[in-house]
Design a protein around this motif. Structure first.
Motif, PDB file in Angstrom:
ATOM      1  N   GLN A 233      -6.884   7.684 -10.620  1.00 46.64           N
ATOM      2  CA  GLN A 233      -5.773   7.760  -9.675  1.00 46.64           C
ATOM      3  C   GLN A 233      -6.294   7.628  -8.251  1.00 46.64           C
ATOM      4  OE1 GLN A 233      -2.027   9.002 -10.985  1.00 46.64           O
ATOM      5  NE2 GLN A 233      -3.200   7.405 -12.017  1.00 46.64           N
TER       6      GLN A 233
ATOM      7  N   SER B  36      -4.567   7.474  -4.068  1.00 46.74           N
ATOM      8  CA  SER B  36      -3.431   7.421  -3.155  1.00 46.74           C
ATOM      9  C   SER B  36      -3.915   6.957  -1.796  1.00 46.74           C
ATOM     10  CB  SER B  36      -2.766   8.799  -3.042  1.00 46.74           C
ATOM     11  OG  SER B  36      -1.723   8.762  -2.071  1.00 46.74           O
TER      12      SER B  36
ATOM     13  N   HIS C 179       2.731   0.191  -3.862  1.00 44.75           N
ATOM     14  CA  HIS C 179       2.110   1.516  -3.944  1.00 44.75           C
ATOM     15  C   HIS C 179       2.477   2.358  -2.716  1.00 44.75           C
ATOM     16  CE1 HIS C 179      -0.823   4.704  -4.358  1.00 44.75           C
ATOM     17  NE2 HIS C 179      -1.349   4.386  -3.191  1.00 44.75           N
TER      18      HIS C 179
ATOM     19  N   THR D 292       6.165   3.196  -2.916  1.00 45.86           N
ATOM     20  CA  THR D 292       6.421   4.235  -3.916  1.00 45.86           C
ATOM     21  C   THR D 292       6.049   5.616  -3.379  1.00 45.86           C
ATOM     22  OG1 THR D 292       6.042   2.681  -5.741  1.00 45.86           O
ATOM     23  CG2 THR D 292       5.844   5.025  -6.242  1.00 45.86           C
ATOM     24  N   THR D 293       4.900   5.685  -2.688  1.00 43.78           N
ATOM     25  CA  THR D 293       4.469   6.963  -2.108  1.00 43.78           C
ATOM     26  C   THR D 293       5.495   7.477  -1.100  1.00 43.78           C
ATOM     27  OG1 THR D 293       2.144   6.312  -2.344  1.00 43.78           O
ATOM     28  CG2 THR D 293       2.624   8.134  -0.851  1.00 43.78           C
TER      29      THR D 293
ATOM     30  N   SER E  36       1.642   3.700 -10.413  1.00 44.41           N
ATOM     31  CA  SER E  36       1.419   3.255  -9.044  1.00 44.41           C
ATOM     32  C   SER E  36       0.019   3.641  -8.572  1.00 44.41           C
ATOM     33  CB  SER E  36       2.467   3.870  -8.115  1.00 44.41           C
ATOM     34  OG  SER E  36       2.143   3.635  -6.757  1.00 44.41           O
ATOM     35  N   ASP E  37      -0.361   4.899  -8.773  1.00 43.18           N
ATOM     36  CA  ASP E  37      -1.677   5.369  -8.339  1.00 43.18           C
ATOM     37  C   ASP E  37      -2.790   4.751  -9.171  1.00 43.18           C
ATOM     38  OD1 ASP E  37      -0.306   6.850  -6.516  1.00 43.18           O
ATOM     39  OD2 ASP E  37      -0.938   8.819  -7.253  1.00 43.18           O
TER      40      ASP E  37
ATOM     41  N   CYS F 149      -2.746   1.596 -10.453  1.00 45.12           N
ATOM     42  CA  CYS F 149      -2.939   0.237  -9.949  1.00 45.12           C
ATOM     43  C   CYS F 149      -3.681   0.254  -8.616  1.00 45.12           C
ATOM     44  CB  CYS F 149      -1.592  -0.470  -9.808  1.00 45.12           C
ATOM     45  SG  CYS F 149      -0.833  -0.936 -11.385  1.00 45.12           S
ATOM     46  N   ALA F 150      -3.365   1.237  -7.750  1.00 46.48           N
ATOM     47  CA  ALA F 150      -4.094   1.381  -6.492  1.00 46.48           C
ATOM     48  C   ALA F 150      -5.551   1.740  -6.761  1.00 46.48           C
ATOM     49  CB  ALA F 150      -3.430   2.445  -5.623  1.00 46.48           C
TER      50      ALA F 150
ATOM     51  N   TRP G 105       6.902  -0.644 -12.317  1.00 47.64           N
ATOM     52  CA  TRP G 105       5.463  -0.502 -12.543  1.00 47.64           C
ATOM     53  C   TRP G 105       5.089  -0.756 -13.996  1.00 47.64           C
ATOM     54  CZ3 TRP G 105       2.085  -0.940  -8.949  1.00 47.64           C
ATOM     55  CH2 TRP G 105       2.363  -0.532  -7.645  1.00 47.64           C
TER      56      TRP G 105
END
Length: 373
Positions: free
Chosen positions: A105, A107, A195, A198-199, A220-221, A223-224, A310
């Protein structure tokens, strides 16, 4: 078998330690075998190097010889049925030896200001890679059956066709509003913008243990995380992905100076979004997207849209011709993306479509302009 391997390792360690200690001991005596070149005892150093090589080889994980077992198992079924896919991804079997069912993960808005002193790379003389600016992994989260079902059910509904998220938006009657965010210059631009968006959309809402909110947040996290730590597993060249990521980190540090919390960073980005357009930077586009996503109400619908997006997008990213990166990661513990890649390969899907729903879905990761963002 385990105890035998442990005993062998202990014997090797003791032998190597004794040999190296003896070589450096002040009682080390010259012999007829000693050879010196420019004052350097060649025999001693060749011996030490060979012993170190033996030590390293003794610690190589047994998974190196079996790193393809997961892929072989995923490919072992003659028909790529959805039941088989679900079973292979969710079962507790031999694959647990390699992969602990944990998602990496990351962010961006939380950790872009992370700075590493890179002491270990310096001490290892470059054998350990440097940690780049803003590259701090978050706590891993476990893969749940809920995530697996969400990803594969969407694939089943699309009759085995890959889509870049636009199909998910269309199913939720939001394609006309958000299609602009699916057609950015590269797929990496799309990942980072969505991403960030989404955050922002989730800011201030505690993440539950289950549900659409959790699915969207985790994917999302993840893929980031791939962008920041495993760029070669994504479309395009890994070096270009690193340049894009580094540029976004530098821009975030410049634009979000003085914002010490994720909430304050989200608010500043939404304010910046008022002056941005489709030609803005990734950070600005992410702020615009987050602002528009906040307008999707009720919240339950917002989480569903993001989860659908996602789940569809991560499958779109999975096809790859870079077999080596998957083999490398299997030896190091594996990635969820490797499972998806293997399943799609078994189903005969080796490449992602260049367009979806009649609209351009990016250029498969190739740089579209001089600026990385």
């Amino acid at each position: 078998m385990f105890w035998c391997l442990t005993l062998v390792n202990v014997v090797v360690i003791v032998t190597v330690w004794t040999s190296i200690s003896g070589a450096f001991s002040r009682h080390y005596h010259r012999s007829n075998l000693e050879q010196r070149v420019h004052g350097t005892d060649v025999t001693r150093w060749v011996t030490i190097v060979l012993l170190i090589i033996v030590l390293v080889l003794s610690f190589l994980p047994p998974t190196l010889d079996r790193r393809w077992d997961i892929v072989d198992e995923l490919h072992s079924h003659k028909q790529p049925t959805w039941e088989t896919a679900m079973s292979q991804l969710s079962r507790n079997g031999r694959s647990d030896i390699f992969w602990q069912r944990a998602f990496g993960q990351y962010s961006l808005l939380l950790d872009f200001d992370y700075h590493s002193w890179n002491v270990l790379p310096l001490l290892s003389l470059g054998l350990v890679g440097k940690t780049r600016e803003g590259q701090k992994a978050g706590r891993k989260t476990m893969l749940t059956r809920e995530i697996i079902e969400r990803v594969l059910s969407g694939f089943k509904e699309s009759n085995g066709q890959l889509h870049d998220g636009q199909s998910a938006l269309a199913r939720n009657q939001l394609l006309s509003q958000f299609s602009w965010a699916c057609t950015l210059p590269t797929n990496i631009h799309n990942i980072l913008a969505w991403h960030i968006g989404t955050t922002i959309a989730m800011d201030g809402h505690p993440v539950p243990r289950t549900g659409d909110h959790r699915v969207a947040k985790t994917l999302s996290d993840y893929c980031a995380y791939l962008v920041a730590f495993v760029p070669d597993m994504l479309p395009g060249h890994g070096y270009d992905t690193q340049r894009i990521f580094d540029a976004v980190v530098m821009e975030a540090r410049k634009s979000l100076t003085g914002c010490d919390t994720v909430s304050s960073r989200c608010e500043k980005l939404t304010m910046m979004a008022l002056a941005s357009d489709s030609s803005g930077t990734i950070l600005e586009l992410g702020g615009r997207l987050g602002r528009e996503l906040r307008g999707v109400v009720p919240e339950a619908r917002r989480w569903k849209v993001l989860a659908d997006f996602w789940a569809e997008f991560i499958l779109f990213l999975a096809p790859s011709s870079n077999v080596e990166i998957h083999a490398e990661k299997l030896a190091a513990g594996g990635e969820f993306m490797t499972h998806l890649w293997a399943l799609l390969t078994h189903a005969g899907i080796l490449e992602r479509p260049s367009t979806t729903d009649g609209v351009g879905g990016g250029n498969n990761g190739a740089p579209a302009r001089d600026s990385p963002v």
